[in-house]
Scaffold this active site. Structure first.
Site, short mmCIF file in Angstrom:
data_model
loop_
_atom_site.label_atom_id
_atom_site.label_comp_id
_atom_site.label_asym_id
_atom_site.label_seq_id
_atom_site.Cartn_x
_atom_site.Cartn_y
_atom_site.Cartn_z
CG ASN A 61 7.94 3.41 -7.03
OD1 ASN A 61 8.43 3.13 -5.92
ND2 ASN A 61 6.94 4.26 -7.16
NE ARG A 92 -4.83 -1.40 -20.00
CZ ARG A 92 -5.90 -1.19 -20.76
NH1 ARG A 92 -6.32 0.01 -21.00
NH2 ARG A 92 -6.55 -2.21 -21.29
CG HIS A 99 -2.11 1.40 -3.19
ND1 HIS A 99 -2.82 1.92 -4.25
CD2 HIS A 99 -2.73 1.83 -2.07
CE1 HIS A 99 -3.84 2.63 -3.78
NE2 HIS A 99 -3.80 2.59 -2.46
CG ASP A 147 -4.73 -0.95 -5.30
OD1 ASP A 147 -3.82 -1.39 -6.03
OD2 ASP A 147 -5.26 0.16 -5.47
CD GLU A 168 4.95 5.25 -3.74
OE1 GLU A 168 5.11 4.75 -4.86
OE2 GLU A 168 4.16 6.20 -3.54
C1 GRF Z 1 3.57 5.91 -7.31
O1 GRF Z 1 3.04 6.73 -6.31
C2 GRF Z 1 3.00 4.54 -7.21
O2 GRF Z 1 2.77 4.13 -5.91
C3 GRF Z 1 1.70 4.70 -7.93
O3 GRF Z 1 1.99 5.54 -9.01
C4 GRF Z 1 3.12 6.34 -8.69
C5 GRF Z 1 4.12 6.06 -9.77
O4 GRF Z 1 5.25 6.83 -9.67
N1 GRF Z 1 1.11 3.43 -8.25
P1 GRF Z 1 6.52 6.50 -10.55
O5 GRF Z 1 6.06 6.35 -11.99
O6 GRF Z 1 7.13 5.23 -10.02
O7 GRF Z 1 7.41 7.68 -10.38
#
Ligand code: GRF
Length: 224
Positions: A14, A91, A117, A153, A182
């Protein structure tokens, strides 16, 4: 152009989506710092490859959460971020941290910490959202970008994307389908924030100038 701090504990796909969107002009901003609580996290390597400064504030074995978050705030202050994006940061943030990134003069009432999320909130908060959706037997799953409050969340929802849950899905297959969304959704939401298009009305987030598609129903499973 806004300055973005990304907090990540893991691989950072992400984070990569945000870096790419900044580089491509989809977000009027730049990632000013990547902070991780996990030394050696893949997200740190991605930051380094992109020439973005990194900070590490290890959390393993740390029980004083307020002190840990205060240390993070001190490190972040060196980079002057306008917005904090959690991207797989595993966290809960303390009230003191969230207060430091509460609404600003230009954020139109919006707090300045966002999260992605991998579930359709308010269903399946917390960890293993994809596993929870699968075990529950939900027909749809997805992801949610939301502002962060003191709950797990529970903050105001900015955007959501939906994917079907297939009968033969494994947790991995479902997680991969959600992750692809995402990577599309988070940069879009951060782009709206950067453009000053988000405002908060109670707990409803308004996106200025957003046009909806024709209202349509999604149904699953499909049967020709
Ligand atoms: C993703 O699925 C995000 O939604 C969740 O943890 C994962 C992280 O993936 N909170 P990355 O580290 O961005 O690849």
């Amino acid at each position: 152009m806004i300055r973005i701090a990304v907090l990540a504990s893991g691989g950072g796909t992400n984070l990569q989506a945000l870096l790419d969107a900044c580089a491509a002009g989809g977000i009027d901003g730049r990632v000013a710092v990547v902070l991780s609580n996990v030394p050696g996290a893949g997200a740190l390597a991605r930051a380094e490859r992109a020439g973005v400064p990194t900070e590490v504030v290890p959390s393993k074995g740390v029980t004083d959460r307020a002190a840990h978050d205060a240390a993070m705030l001190e490190r972040l202050a060196r980079h002057g971020p306008d917005l904090v994006c959690l991207a797989g940061y595993m966290r809960l943030l303390t009230p003191g941290f969230l207060r430091a990134f509460g609404p600003s003069a230009t954020s139109r009432g919006c707090p300045r910490v966002m999260n992605i999320h991998p579930g359709l909130l308010p269903s399946f908060p917390g960890i293993h959202a994809q596993r929870q959706a699968l075990a529950y037997g939900a027909r749809f799953a997805g992801c949610t970008v939301h502002f962060v409050d003191e709950g797990t969340d529970t903050g105001p929802i900015v955007a959501q994307a939906v994917v079907p849950v297939l009968d033969d899905d494994s947790e991995e297959a479902l997680a991969a389908r959600i992750l692809a969304e995402e990577h599309r959704l988070y940069p879009k939401a951060v782009g709206w924030f950067a453009a000053g298009r988000l405002s908060l009305d109670g707990r409803r987030v308004c996106v200025e100038g957003a046009r909806g598609p024709e209202l349509a129903a999604l149904r699953a499973p499909w049967d020709e």
